[in-house]
Design an enzyme around this catalytic site. Sequence first.
Site, PDB file in Angstrom:
ATOM      1  N   GLY A  17       0.826  -1.210   0.000  1.00  0.00           N
ATOM      2  CA  GLY A  17       0.000   0.000   0.000  1.00  0.00           C
ATOM      3  C   GLY A  17       0.854   1.251   0.000  1.00  0.00           C
ATOM      4  CG  ASP A  67      -4.626  -7.626  -5.828  1.00  0.00           C
ATOM      5  OD1 ASP A  67      -4.810  -7.570  -4.590  1.00  0.00           O
ATOM      6  OD2 ASP A  67      -5.561  -7.755  -6.634  1.00  0.00           O
ATOM      7  CB  SER A 151      -7.359   0.748  12.671  1.00  0.00           C
ATOM      8  OG  SER A 151      -8.298   1.740  13.026  1.00  0.00           O
ATOM      9  CE1 TYR A 164      -9.950   0.215   7.629  1.00  0.00           C
ATOM     10  CE2 TYR A 164     -10.593   1.085   9.766  1.00  0.00           C
ATOM     11  CZ  TYR A 164      -9.655   0.959   8.762  1.00  0.00           C
ATOM     12  OH  TYR A 164      -8.418   1.553   8.884  1.00  0.00           O
ATOM     13  CE  LYS A 168      -7.012  -1.682   8.911  1.00  0.00           C
ATOM     14  NZ  LYS A 168      -5.659  -1.883   8.347  1.00  0.00           N
ATOM     15  CB  ILE A 197      -3.301  10.006   9.768  1.00  0.00           C
ATOM     16  CG1 ILE A 197      -2.702   9.620  11.124  1.00  0.00           C
ATOM     17  CG2 ILE A 197      -2.316  10.829   8.941  1.00  0.00           C
ATOM     18  CD1 ILE A 197      -1.593   8.565  11.030  1.00  0.00           C
TER      19      ILE A 197
HETATM   20  P1  NAP Z   1      -4.888   5.093   1.522  1.00  0.00           P
HETATM   21  O1  NAP Z   1      -4.166   6.349   1.142  1.00  0.00           O
HETATM   22  O2  NAP Z   1      -6.219   4.840   0.911  1.00  0.00           O
HETATM   23  O3  NAP Z   1      -3.900   3.880   1.248  1.00  0.00           O
HETATM   24  C1  NAP Z   1      -4.327   2.555   1.101  1.00  0.00           C
HETATM   25  C2  NAP Z   1      -3.255   1.818   0.353  1.00  0.00           C
HETATM   26  O4  NAP Z   1      -3.602   0.441   0.304  1.00  0.00           O
HETATM   27  C3  NAP Z   1      -3.081   2.311  -1.067  1.00  0.00           C
HETATM   28  O5  NAP Z   1      -1.723   2.537  -1.319  1.00  0.00           O
HETATM   29  C4  NAP Z   1      -3.603   1.161  -1.915  1.00  0.00           C
HETATM   30  O6  NAP Z   1      -2.814   1.031  -3.098  1.00  0.00           O
HETATM   31  C5  NAP Z   1      -3.335  -0.018  -1.003  1.00  0.00           C
HETATM   32  N1  NAP Z   1      -4.170  -1.156  -1.347  1.00  0.00           N
HETATM   33  C6  NAP Z   1      -5.508  -1.281  -1.293  1.00  0.00           C
HETATM   34  N2  NAP Z   1      -5.886  -2.478  -1.768  1.00  0.00           N
HETATM   35  C7  NAP Z   1      -4.755  -3.131  -2.143  1.00  0.00           C
HETATM   36  C8  NAP Z   1      -4.476  -4.387  -2.713  1.00  0.00           C
HETATM   37  N3  NAP Z   1      -5.461  -5.252  -3.022  1.00  0.00           N
HETATM   38  N4  NAP Z   1      -3.193  -4.729  -2.954  1.00  0.00           N
HETATM   39  C9  NAP Z   1      -2.188  -3.871  -2.641  1.00  0.00           C
HETATM   40  N5  NAP Z   1      -2.385  -2.659  -2.106  1.00  0.00           N
HETATM   41  C10 NAP Z   1      -3.656  -2.298  -1.870  1.00  0.00           C
HETATM   42  O7  NAP Z   1      -5.144   5.052   3.094  1.00  0.00           O
HETATM   43  P2  NAP Z   1      -4.125   5.068   4.330  1.00  0.00           P
HETATM   44  O8  NAP Z   1      -4.780   5.852   5.378  1.00  0.00           O
HETATM   45  O9  NAP Z   1      -2.774   5.438   3.902  1.00  0.00           O
HETATM   46  O10 NAP Z   1      -4.178   3.541   4.782  1.00  0.00           O
HETATM   47  C11 NAP Z   1      -3.023   2.763   5.018  1.00  0.00           C
HETATM   48  C12 NAP Z   1      -3.313   1.785   6.142  1.00  0.00           C
HETATM   49  O11 NAP Z   1      -3.471   2.511   7.360  1.00  0.00           O
HETATM   50  C13 NAP Z   1      -4.603   0.991   5.965  1.00  0.00           C
HETATM   51  O12 NAP Z   1      -4.403  -0.344   6.382  1.00  0.00           O
HETATM   52  C14 NAP Z   1      -5.571   1.683   6.911  1.00  0.00           C
HETATM   53  O13 NAP Z   1      -6.597   0.827   7.334  1.00  0.00           O
HETATM   54  C15 NAP Z   1      -4.612   2.052   8.024  1.00  0.00           C
HETATM   55  N6  NAP Z   1      -5.068   3.104   8.922  1.00  0.00           N
HETATM   56  C16 NAP Z   1      -5.260   4.374   8.458  1.00  0.00           C
HETATM   57  C17 NAP Z   1      -5.680   5.350   9.343  1.00  0.00           C
HETATM   58  C18 NAP Z   1      -5.904   6.768   8.908  1.00  0.00           C
HETATM   59  O14 NAP Z   1      -6.468   7.538   9.676  1.00  0.00           O
HETATM   60  N7  NAP Z   1      -5.471   7.167   7.717  1.00  0.00           N
HETATM   61  C19 NAP Z   1      -5.904   5.041  10.681  1.00  0.00           C
HETATM   62  C20 NAP Z   1      -5.712   3.740  11.114  1.00  0.00           C
HETATM   63  C21 NAP Z   1      -5.276   2.776  10.225  1.00  0.00           C
HETATM   64  P3  NAP Z   1      -3.382   0.641  -4.553  1.00  0.00           P
HETATM   65  O15 NAP Z   1      -4.775   1.133  -4.632  1.00  0.00           O
HETATM   66  O16 NAP Z   1      -2.434   1.351  -5.477  1.00  0.00           O
HETATM   67  O17 NAP Z   1      -3.238  -0.847  -4.646  1.00  0.00           O
END
Ligand code: NAP
Length: 257
Positions: A17, A67, A151, A164, A168, A197
């Site tokens: 990701g 993927d 998370s 979701y 998690k 974030i």
């Molecule tokens: P984001 O910008 O939407 O990033 C999600 C990433 O996951 C993207 O790079 C996407 O890349 C990748 N992804 C999704 N499906 C995939 C697949 N099948 N294979 C490979 N990659 C895949 O959101 P983010 O906030 O940075 O999220 C990153 C992680 O942090 C997630 O696990 C999220 O649950 C966790 N998180 C985020 C927050 C927050 O507040 N932002 C808080 C707690 C936890 P592609 O679409 O290019 O494949």
Amino acid sequence: MSGFSFDLSGRTALVTGASSGLGARFGRILAANGANVVLAARRTTLLESLTEEIRQEGGQAIAVQMDVADEDSTRAAYDAAEATFGTVDTIIGNAGTNIEGLALDVEASSLDAILSVNVRGLFLTLREGARRLIAAGSTDRQNGRMVIISSVTAQSISPGTGPYSASKAAALQLGRVLARDWANRGINVNMVLPGYIPTDINIDWFASEGGKRQIQKWPRRRLMGEDSLDAMLLFLSSDASRFVTGSAFTIDDGQTL
Ligand code: NAP
């Protein structure tokens, strides 16, 4: 007096990701601290430009299409990483997805999509990495580091996020069990439970009236900065955390207090 260092020189880190949000940030930070970085996701154009940016800053990085929900794709990504840098010893299980909707309205297909990335994809990523690490001698070298991005929703209640949050919580418990499974294989597995974030995964929600109200309920009434996980990421990726495995770290600026 014992010293410690977050220097990652000589390590090879795969970040799933890595095409946006937290994963892109992790790629930059790991490279800036000396790691060879493998940026993995499906959107390769974004990965290529991040790779270029990291190289211009003097870091080492490659982009690989991956993927996480697809076993063949996962194997191919590790093959590509090994061909350039050798064995991946640091794995950041960060790829994640969410489809919002009240539980009464959630379609089975949405549930499957969330679980296939956040649980199945995480498992396939870590299992493939562990197989290769162990084959390369991690039991003796004690060099495996895995960081799962779970998370705060794994443990606290966030209305309207059932699938979701369940995914998690599964990631958290998966990490605990894998830490035990691989404790004698020289692989540390730890979990980070971030608060909110702003990234693509939630930006629309926090721009809405409901999202703004949610922020006002937190003690500090703010979202976290993009740098909020940097220090923990480096600690858990480095030799400094050699006695830390199976642990979960909440970093949420007090949002769940
Ligand atoms: P984001 O910008 O939407 O990033 C999600 C990433 O996951 C993207 O790079 C996407 O890349 C990748 N992804 C999704 N499906 C995939 C697949 N099948 N294979 C490979 N990659 C895949 O959101 P983010 O906030 O940075 O999220 C990153 C992680 O942090 C997630 O696990 C999220 O649950 C966790 N998180 C985020 C927050 C927050 O507040 N932002 C808080 C707690 C936890 P592609 O679409 O290019 O494949």
